[in-house]
Scaffold this motif. Structure first.
Motif, PDB file in Angstrom:
ATOM      1  N   CYS A   1       0.841  -1.207   0.000  1.00  0.00           N
ATOM      2  CA  CYS A   1       0.000   0.000   0.000  1.00  0.00           C
ATOM      3  C   CYS A   1       0.872   1.253   0.000  1.00  0.00           C
TER       4      CYS A   1
ATOM      5  N   ASN B   1       2.907   1.550  -3.374  1.00  0.00           N
ATOM      6  CA  ASN B   1       2.043   1.980  -4.477  1.00  0.00           C
ATOM      7  C   ASN B   1       1.626   3.436  -4.337  1.00  0.00           C
TER       8      ASN B   1
ATOM      9  N   ASN C   1      -6.963   4.847 -12.255  1.00  0.00           N
ATOM     10  CA  ASN C   1      -6.969   3.430 -11.857  1.00  0.00           C
ATOM     11  C   ASN C   1      -6.196   3.207 -10.561  1.00  0.00           C
ATOM     12  N   ASP C   2      -5.101   3.962 -10.391  1.00  0.00           N
ATOM     13  CA  ASP C   2      -4.302   3.859  -9.167  1.00  0.00           C
ATOM     14  C   ASP C   2      -5.111   4.277  -7.938  1.00  0.00           C
TER      15      ASP C   2
ATOM     16  N   LYS D   1      -8.351   3.947  -7.515  1.00  0.00           N
ATOM     17  CA  LYS D   1      -9.258   2.830  -7.198  1.00  0.00           C
ATOM     18  C   LYS D   1      -8.493   1.681  -6.541  1.00  0.00           C
ATOM     19  N   ALA D   2      -7.324   1.361  -7.107  1.00  0.00           N
ATOM     20  CA  ALA D   2      -6.533   0.245  -6.583  1.00  0.00           C
ATOM     21  C   ALA D   2      -6.074   0.499  -5.149  1.00  0.00           C
TER      22      ALA D   2
ATOM     23  N   GLN E   1      -6.777  -1.782  -1.886  1.00  0.00           N
ATOM     24  CA  GLN E   1      -5.716  -2.369  -1.058  1.00  0.00           C
ATOM     25  C   GLN E   1      -5.898  -2.010   0.418  1.00  0.00           C
TER      26      GLN E   1
END
Length: 585
Positions: free
Chosen positions: A384, A387, A415-416, A418-419, A423
């Motif tokens: 986490c 990223n 997209n990052d 959301k990801a 996480q």
């Protein structure tokens, strides 16, 4: 045993010593039996019977120490230590927590008779921390009255567990107290060297220099220094002052690494506790080296995390010249390149450590606590955080190149967002949910790993929020500029780039997530308070007279400690939740 002069008590069939000398001779027999491994051959019931016998002997022998001062130890203290070591044997073999609770009750009782016993206090510290309760540890460690270099040799018993178990305020105080010793040593040893020159004691000068270097290169010193700065940032940055101001006040630079990695010394005293275990159960040199390597690697991870936060704070929002291909500015690597380099280093360490087969570290009376790195790697908090820092690089590229030339980057950023939320939710659902303490009439079950994982979640949330502030500071002027351009061209209905709506959804999701975590912590607090823990009794552990009284004391301390941990983490998250509103663009 026949050679030890014992007399049979009229109250029981147990042969008891008639004087101190006879008691000490019998105590030696017990020590020797344990050293030969005879205790290992006993089954659970036999060990429990021996524990009861040892405590009866302890209480009988208190008669010999009636005239002892409070600062003196009772002659029979080692009987209690033998009993606790047997209970720890049972715990290691069965995995049940009952023997740990019983050990704490026995130690609290015997500590009331020998209030200056360092061995009782050290064992209490180790076992309370095993159960995830740090609050009692503060008073116990303070009462040890550690002097000078002992803050380096046994200080790890305090600093290893303070923050991981959620006692953030106590952790900050412990770090500051420890650092004062190291800083005063740097000043004092210089004075010693001057005095040695002045009075011609030249042969002492190399000793003073070697002592100073050993402390300056202390692994514990490096760990406490890094942890104190990280903790200050987690508690204060973007709450009382901005992250940039906090970093500036600390005088940190992401390019600089002043830890003497090649000269680090492990000054921890891992054998400070008494032990009469057989030779094959003692702490080995290999275990010492493994512990040192793990702690060194954990220090690298924490140092890189601190430097990454520092790099985030120093990244300028000013757009660099698009035509410039330079990777350095006046011979110094650009700020974003420093961030990339630090991320690569952290990723490399995490991937390398994850590939290793982590052996379960067996608790040893003489041994090191397990490294925090194990829990860190088992959770997803490491990825986490990594990223989140990768997101900074993408947003920086968007800032440098503008909206029109970065369509792919904008999609990647959306997209990052959301990801990252996914996480965080996964970390919370898989590692931070469940009851912290469960109790019934015959057994207690604790989950101290929940506290450690909650602390890692809190740290990860802080880092993600700092990244989010940076993203908001970049996207806000870009959105404002785009709206002004469209307004000039009188374009009323135009589609906003996905990165803006993605960020808005991300902030809303972050707000909902933090509300969920805060609510969960509040629920844990309510469940603990409703437990009426001190009023419970354990039928299986009432054989020893007076134990229930101290068992209630232990339960009260552990319950209070858990509540304090949850309250401090909940309070910090509520402060962070209040700052999420400022992220909207």
């Amino acid at each position: 045993m026949e050679v030890v002069p014992l007399s049979v008590s009229s109250e029981s069939d147990l042969a008891l010593p008639g004087d101190i000398k006879a008691m000490q001779r019998h105590m030696f027999v017990i020590q020797f039996a344990r050293l030969l491994g005879l205790h290992e051959a006993l089954d659970r019931e036999q060990k429990l019977i021996l524990v009861e016998e040892l405590m009866l002997r302890y209480k009988h022998a208190l008669e010999f120490g009636k005239s002892c001062l409070k600062t003196e130890l009772q002659f029979s203290d080692n009987y209690c230590l033998f009993a606790v070591h047997l209970l720890l044997d049972i715990w290691r073999q069965s995995g049940e927590e009952g023997p740990l609770w019983q050990s704490l009750a026995l130690l609290e009782e015997t500590l009331s008779n020998s209030p200056s016993s360092a061995q009782f206090k050290l064992l209490l510290i180790r076992i309370y921390c095993l159960l995830g309760a740090f609050e009692p540890v503060v008073d116990l460690y303070t009462s040890l009255d550690a002097k000078h270099v002992q803050h380096d040799t046994i200080g790890y018993l305090l600093t290893r567990y303070a923050e991981p178990l959620g006692h953030l305020a106590a952790a900050s105080q412990a770090c500051n107290f420890t650092l004062r010793f190291f800083h005063s040593n740097q000043k004092d040893t210089s004075e010693y060297i001057i005095q040695a020159y002045k009075y011609g004691a030249f042969e002492k000068i190399p000793e003073f220099i070697a002592f100073r270097n050993r402390l300056n290169n202390s692994l514990h010193f490096a760990q406490v220094r890094i942890e104190r700065m990280l903790l200050d940032l987690f508690l204060e940055a973007n709450v009382t002052q901005s992250l940039e101001e906090s970093i500036k006040a600390m005088g940190l630079c992401p390019d600089e690494d002043d830890i003497p990695w090649d000269n680090l010394r492990d000054n921890r005293d891992l054998t400070v506790l008494f032990s009469w275990d057989p030779k094959d159960s003692e702490l080995t040199e290999g275990q010492r080296e493994t512990s040192m390597k793990e702690e060194r690697t954990w220090l690298q991870i924490r140092s890189l995390t601190l430097r990454l936060v520092c790099a985030l704070a120093t990244i300028s929002h000013t757009v660099e010249l698009k035509n410039s291909n330079r990777t350095t500015e006046n011979g110094v690597a650009s700020k974003i390149d420093t961030l990339r380099y630090l991320i690569q280093q952290l990723e490399c360490i995490v991937q390398t450590e994850k590939k290793k087969d982590k052996q379960v570290v067996q608790f040893l009376v003489q041994g090191s606590p397990p490294a925090r790195m194990i829990t860190y790697l088992e959770s997803t908090s490491c990825w986490c955080q990594i990223n989140a820092f990768h997101l900074v690089i993408d947003v920086y590229e968007l800032d440098a190149s503008g909206l029109e030339e970065t369509l792919d980057v904008q999609n990647r950023i959306a997209n990052d967002f959301k990801a990252l939320l996914g996480q965080l939710q996964e970390l919370f659902n898989s590692k931070c949910k469940g009851s912290l303490l469960e109790a019934n009439k015959t057994n207690y079950t604790t989950r101290p790993e929940l506290l450690e994982n909650l602390v890692f979640l809190v740290e990860t949330v802080c880092i993600i929020l700092w990244v989010s502030y940076y993203c908001g500071n970049v996207l806000r002027p870009l959105k404002s500029s785009l709206q002004k351009k469209k307004k000039k061209k009188k374009e009323i209905n135009f589609a906003m780039p996905i990165v803006f709506s993605g960020f808005q959804d991300y902030v809303a999701g972050l707000q909902n997530f933090l509300s969920e975590v805060v609510y969960h912590i509040k629920e844990l607090e309510s469940a603990l308070t409703a437990l009426k823990f001190e009023e419970l009794t354990m039928d299986g552990h009432s054989a020893i007279e007076g134990e229930q009284k101290f068992s209630r004391v232990v339960r009260g301390k552990i319950q209070s400690s858990y509540l304090r941990s949850l309250q401090e983490m909940g309070e910090l998250l509520r402060k962070r939740l209040d700052t999420v509103k400022s992220l909207k663009i």
